[in-house]
Design a protein around this motif. Structure first.
Motif, PDB file in Angstrom:
ATOM      1  N   ILE A 144      -1.415  -5.529  -5.813  1.00 56.45           N
ATOM      2  CA  ILE A 144      -2.025  -4.190  -5.766  1.00 56.45           C
ATOM      3  C   ILE A 144      -2.629  -4.134  -7.484  1.00 56.45           C
ATOM      4  O   ILE A 144      -3.911  -3.889  -7.498  1.00 56.45           O
ATOM      5  CB  ILE A 144      -1.825  -3.047  -5.154  1.00 56.45           C
ATOM      6  N   PHE A 145      -1.599  -4.241  -8.277  1.00 57.75           N
ATOM      7  CA  PHE A 145      -1.857  -4.026  -9.554  1.00 57.75           C
ATOM      8  C   PHE A 145      -2.389  -4.979 -10.141  1.00 57.75           C
ATOM      9  O   PHE A 145      -2.726  -5.159 -11.630  1.00 57.75           O
ATOM     10  CB  PHE A 145      -0.616  -3.428 -10.105  1.00 57.75           C
ATOM     11  N   PHE A 170       3.744  -4.496  -4.936  1.00 56.42           N
ATOM     12  CA  PHE A 170       3.365  -3.723  -6.006  1.00 56.42           C
ATOM     13  C   PHE A 170       2.388  -4.548  -7.033  1.00 56.42           C
ATOM     14  O   PHE A 170       1.254  -4.422  -7.479  1.00 56.42           O
ATOM     15  CB  PHE A 170       4.383  -2.932  -6.847  1.00 56.42           C
ATOM     16  N   PHE A 171       2.972  -5.660  -7.372  1.00 58.09           N
ATOM     17  CA  PHE A 171       2.151  -6.885  -8.333  1.00 58.09           C
ATOM     18  C   PHE A 171       0.869  -7.340  -7.732  1.00 58.09           C
ATOM     19  O   PHE A 171      -0.055  -7.308  -8.314  1.00 58.09           O
ATOM     20  CB  PHE A 171       3.039  -8.016  -8.341  1.00 58.09           C
ATOM     21  N   ILE A 183       2.763  -0.275   1.699  1.00 53.90           N
ATOM     22  CA  ILE A 183       2.538  -0.002   0.186  1.00 53.90           C
ATOM     23  C   ILE A 183       2.905   1.627   0.135  1.00 53.90           C
ATOM     24  O   ILE A 183       3.754   2.057  -0.608  1.00 53.90           O
ATOM     25  CB  ILE A 183       1.309  -0.071  -0.298  1.00 53.90           C
ATOM     26  N   SER A 243      -5.226  -6.567  -9.627  1.00 52.67           N
ATOM     27  CA  SER A 243      -6.605  -6.096  -9.507  1.00 52.67           C
ATOM     28  C   SER A 243      -7.026  -5.593 -10.828  1.00 52.67           C
ATOM     29  O   SER A 243      -6.376  -4.469 -11.388  1.00 52.67           O
ATOM     30  CB  SER A 243      -7.159  -5.253  -8.270  1.00 52.67           C
ATOM     31  N   ASN A 244      -8.100  -6.270 -11.410  1.00 53.34           N
ATOM     32  CA  ASN A 244      -8.623  -5.614 -12.589  1.00 53.34           C
ATOM     33  C   ASN A 244      -9.568  -4.758 -12.175  1.00 53.34           C
ATOM     34  O   ASN A 244     -10.233  -4.447 -11.455  1.00 53.34           O
ATOM     35  CB  ASN A 244      -9.215  -6.713 -13.414  1.00 53.34           C
ATOM     36  N   ARG A 255       8.420  -5.599  -4.842  1.00 52.15           N
ATOM     37  CA  ARG A 255       7.997  -6.207  -6.302  1.00 52.15           C
ATOM     38  C   ARG A 255       6.503  -6.963  -5.987  1.00 52.15           C
ATOM     39  O   ARG A 255       5.308  -6.643  -6.717  1.00 52.15           O
ATOM     40  CB  ARG A 255       8.898  -6.868  -6.899  1.00 52.15           C
TER      41      ARG A 255
END
Lengths: 110, 110
Positions: free
Chosen positions: A98-99, A95-96, A16, A101-102, A92
């Motif tokens: 890790i992001f 990144f998707f 990452i 996660s709420n 992509r």
DNA sequence: TTATTATAACGCAATATTACGATTAAAACT
DNA sequence: AGTTTTAATCGTAATATTGCGTTATAATAA
């Protein structure tokens, strides 16, 4: 020291970080955006698109090639730059992931 | 020179670069992942979770705070670290936006 | 063959980043 | 008040990055 202790982190964390580092300069962001916008290879004057000297642009291209985000194939006098579709989607997804996660903090301090 | 010519790029390009830079070190990735996993504030020993000295961890925390991705509120002796939900979603959207572009090269060279 | 064009590679200077020991500061105990 | 705990800050050393002038290199054009 300036040297990152990569060996003490997980492969995923280093990956990452490496991908993020590729995007961590506005010139490299601009290069990628330009390639995305054109939806085609750029055979030729990418230097004219950027406010930097040819040598500097070449260096940024080299870094993007190093992580595999773009390819450069020789086409006669010029070089044809392209986003590597496979790698692009891999980055992509990283990144998707890790992001996805709420952020849900139950504590009062936030 | 080591100095980035930010003034010659768009605000958007500089913003993406700044956010990417925040993620461009495995220690900062590890910090964010840990905060995400715990789904709560971490009041206390974040240093114990990382293979780095206290001063170094503090420096990475400072950088994450500088871009606004985390907050640190003092709770007595220790400090309570939290992901800033609003900023997190903003950064997520910025990345989602650039990665939503499809790579569709019609040229033969790719 | 020689000139031209496009791009990569080399090398340098300046600044930035990473890491950590030591110090400092602030709150909570005793 | 003195001690302990926790974390920020300072100072320093080492390495990395950025930028560009200059020099190769390689293909095309004259």
């Amino acid at each position: 020291m300036g040297v990152t202790k990569t060996q003490n982190f997980t492969e995923g964390q280093n990956q990452i970080a490496a991908y993020a580092k590729a995007l961590a300069h506005p010139a490299r962001v601009a290069i990628l955006q330009y390639l995305l916008k054109k939806q085609t290879c750029i055979c030729g004057d990418l230097v004219g698109e950027l406010p930097l000297a040819q040598a500097t642009v070449s260096q940024h291209l080299k870094e993007l090639k190093a992580v595999g985000l773009i390819t450069g194939t020789v086409e006669g006098t010029s070089v044809c730059y392209c986003i590597d579709k496979h790698k692009w989607e891999e980055v992509r997804d990283v990144f998707f992931n890790i992001f996805s996660s709420n952020v849900e903090c139950q504590d009062s301090c936030c």
